[in-house]
Design an enzyme around this catalytic site. Structure first.
Site, short mmCIF file in Angstrom:
data_model
loop_
_atom_site.label_atom_id
_atom_site.label_comp_id
_atom_site.label_asym_id
_atom_site.label_seq_id
_atom_site.Cartn_x
_atom_site.Cartn_y
_atom_site.Cartn_z
N TYR A 52 -3.54 0.98 -5.97
CA TYR A 52 -3.72 -0.38 -6.50
C TYR A 52 -4.36 -0.39 -7.88
O TYR A 52 -4.65 -1.45 -8.42
CB TYR A 52 -4.56 -1.20 -5.52
CG TYR A 52 -3.90 -1.39 -4.19
CD1 TYR A 52 -2.87 -2.33 -4.02
CD2 TYR A 52 -4.25 -0.62 -3.10
CE1 TYR A 52 -2.24 -2.49 -2.80
CE2 TYR A 52 -3.63 -0.77 -1.87
CZ TYR A 52 -2.62 -1.71 -1.73
OH TYR A 52 -1.99 -1.86 -0.51
N TYR A 74 -0.75 -9.70 -0.16
CA TYR A 74 -2.18 -9.95 0.07
C TYR A 74 -3.05 -9.11 -0.87
O TYR A 74 -4.25 -9.33 -0.97
CB TYR A 74 -2.53 -9.63 1.53
CG TYR A 74 -2.90 -8.19 1.80
CD1 TYR A 74 -4.21 -7.82 2.07
CD2 TYR A 74 -1.94 -7.17 1.78
CE1 TYR A 74 -4.56 -6.50 2.31
CE2 TYR A 74 -2.28 -5.86 2.02
CZ TYR A 74 -3.59 -5.52 2.27
OH TYR A 74 -3.92 -4.21 2.51
N ARG A 75 -2.44 -8.18 -1.59
CA ARG A 75 -3.17 -7.19 -2.39
C ARG A 75 -2.14 -6.52 -3.27
O ARG A 75 -1.02 -6.26 -2.83
CB ARG A 75 -3.80 -6.18 -1.43
CG ARG A 75 -4.73 -5.15 -1.99
CD ARG A 75 -5.24 -4.31 -0.83
NE ARG A 75 -6.20 -3.31 -1.22
CZ ARG A 75 -6.69 -2.38 -0.41
NH1 ARG A 75 -6.28 -2.35 0.85
NH2 ARG A 75 -7.57 -1.51 -0.83
#
Length: 521
Positions: free
Chosen positions: A90, A463-464
């Site tokens: 991420y 969500y991310r």
């Protein structure tokens, strides 16, 4: 490829800020040379030239953080707070806005433990191994919930809505009470912590008036310097089963069988259904099976599955608590799973006093799943795509088919899982990278954008997400002309008018607009 806006602080401003930072934390806790910049970059970046930090500063007290944000505001320095910087897939420790200064909180490692109530108050630098060792030294009366890669921060993971495998696996929901430094240096305690010396700060989530804990999750409204977390009491027993299913089409019926058990509370943990590559990528490497480019053929997939005796899908179900209750619940699980005719079903059973299996199901920190980054060999990595779905077998099958076809279209090997919440599914897709293959790396960005568009067409949002796609994903939350994003921007402008703290995080505040306006400048 995504563009990268660069922070526009002048060399003179940065030099002056560094002198002030050094006076606060000591010159030995400033890291600004080329090797430091590389160390804080995204190790799994699709484009290594994006999101490069200017350097890092590592405080170890709240008072130092307060002084740092005031200096940053004075000199218009953008700060990117990290807990331990292990948010791999991420963005790692890298900032959205290139040229930002990393605020590395990994030296802050204090733990306060309320054994009677099963809570901890943690600083951001406390990792899962740190907390596990702390609890183990005190008899493991409470268990952690750990993610698949457990070398990160306990609080950092919860603040990015990370998940684990026990009944406490939805980590953000176990947060209770925070201490936060705002952009002007103000120190705030949320919930019951707003009362001086409150004994219920980690016991009641909400306090009086608006509850702010979740406002600091995946946001850039402040810097969390302490957070409370609920821990699971050591259960009397743990029972369950590991199941393998043979065909891709087994996914839908499996979800429809598990979902009502999760909603009823027969299953209190959040199981994850993973495909064969989720397991195989930590057991072998691609070049042992083929030298062909593009997505793996069905023949190669069949050969890998045969060698390791694995299904197309696998899932582990666990029951925690009193042994008498678990025995009754296990009979229900066994009956419902046998209806699906699994390829294999392996029972597991543990009672308090037995040796503890060292797995995520017992809250033991693990790191071996990170081996999947070596699937292609060489300079590997992964990037995630994780939309939220309803708990519906037909919806999951449709999502699987769409996504699997996209993987084949873009020549990628399909690694995915479907993780249960109480009422939702998260379809976690890992795109396994080969950074030594320029042709593959050139396909990653259009591939992810296609996945985001496909999900948006179904009303599904992530969500991310990775740094590269924070603006893109935020734009998919578009109800009423993006009213939620505008609300986030209004709160950001009120709390942090100069955009000092993590500009661009979660799409909050336009990095491009800030750079054009010189904020931070």
């Amino acid at each position: 490829m995504p563009s990268s806006t660069r922070h526009t602080t002048s060399p003179e401003q940065m030099a002056a800020a560094r002198r002030s930072f050094a006076a606060v934390v000591g010159a030995q806790n400033l890291f600004f040379d080329a090797q430091d910049q590389e160390a804080y970059a995204d190790a799994f970046a699709v484009d290594d030239n994006l999101h490069r930090p200017a350097g890092a500063i590592a405080p170890d007290t709240v008072e130092q953080i307060q002084a740092i944000v005031r200096i940053a505001a004075e000199h218009r320095i953008a700060l990117w707070p990290i807990s331990r910087g292990k948010n791999l897939g991420y963005g790692g420790s890298a900032p959205v806005l290139a040229g930002s200064v990393i605020l590395d909180l990994s030296r802050m490692k204090k733990i306060e433990y309320d054994e009677e109530n099963g809570t901890v108050l943690l600083e951001p630098g406390v990792g899962f191994y740190d907390l596990y060792d702390f609890l183990k030294a005190r008899g493991l009366k409470h268990w952690l919930s750990t993610p698949g890669n457990s070398w990160g921060s306990v609080i950092g993971n919860a603040l990015d809505r990370g998940v684990g495998y026990t009944p406490y696996g939805e980590h953000t929901t176990k947060l209770c009470g925070m201490e936060v430094v705002l952009a002007d240096g103000t120190l705030v305690r949320t919930g019951m912590g707003a009362l001086t010396n409150s004994p219920t700060w980690q016991l009641y989530r909400f306090g009086f008036g608006p509850a702010w804990d979740q406002m600091f999750v995946q946001s850039n409204f402040g810097i969390v310097t302490k957070a409370g977390l609920w821990l699971m009491p050591e259960p009397e027993s743990l029972m369950g089963m590991d199941l393998e299913f043979d065909k891709p089409d087994d996914l839908g019926p499996l979800i429809d069988a598990i979902a009502p058990l999760r909603r009823e509370g027969v299953l209190q943990q959040s199981p994850t259904i993973g495909n064969w590559l989720r397991a195989a990528a930590i057991l072998t490497t691609r070049n042992e099976w083929t030298d062909q480019k593009g997505a793996l053929s069905d023949a190669v997939i069949a050969a890998i599955r045969k060698k390791f005796q694995m299904g197309w899908w696998g899932v582990s179900l666990r029951l925690y608590g009193r042994e008498t209750i678990n025995r009754e619940a296990y009979a229900i699980l066994e009956r419902e799973m046998n209806k699906l005719k699994p390829l294999s079903m392996k029972p597991t059973n543990w009672k308090r006093g037995d040796p503890l299996e060292m797995t995520g199901w017992t809250g033991t920190p693990i790191t071996f799943p990170m081996q999947n980054a070596n699937w292609h060999g060489g300079r590997g990595g992964h990037i995630g795509f994780s939309p939220v779905l309803p708990q519906s077998g037909s919806a999951a099958m449709a999502q699987f088919r769409r996504t699997y076809e996209r993987y084949k279209e873009y020549g990628m090997d399909y690694q995915a899982s479907f993780a249960f919440g109480e009422r939702h599914l998260i379809n976690v897709n890992a795109i396994l990278l080969d950074k030594d293959d320029p042709a593959m790396m050139a396909r990653v960005d259009p591939f992810i954008r296609a996945l985001v568009a496909d999900a948006k067409a179904q009303g599904y949002g992530e969500y991310r997400t990775h740094l590269d796609y924070m603006d893109l994903v935020a734009s998919t939350y578009d109800f009423n002309d993006g009213a939620l994003g505008k609300l986030n921007d209004r709160v950001k402008a009120a709390l942090d008018p100069h955009g000092v703290i993590a500009p661009g995080k979660s799409g909050i505040g336009s990095v491009t607009r800030q750079a054009q306006a010189g904020e931070p400048s």
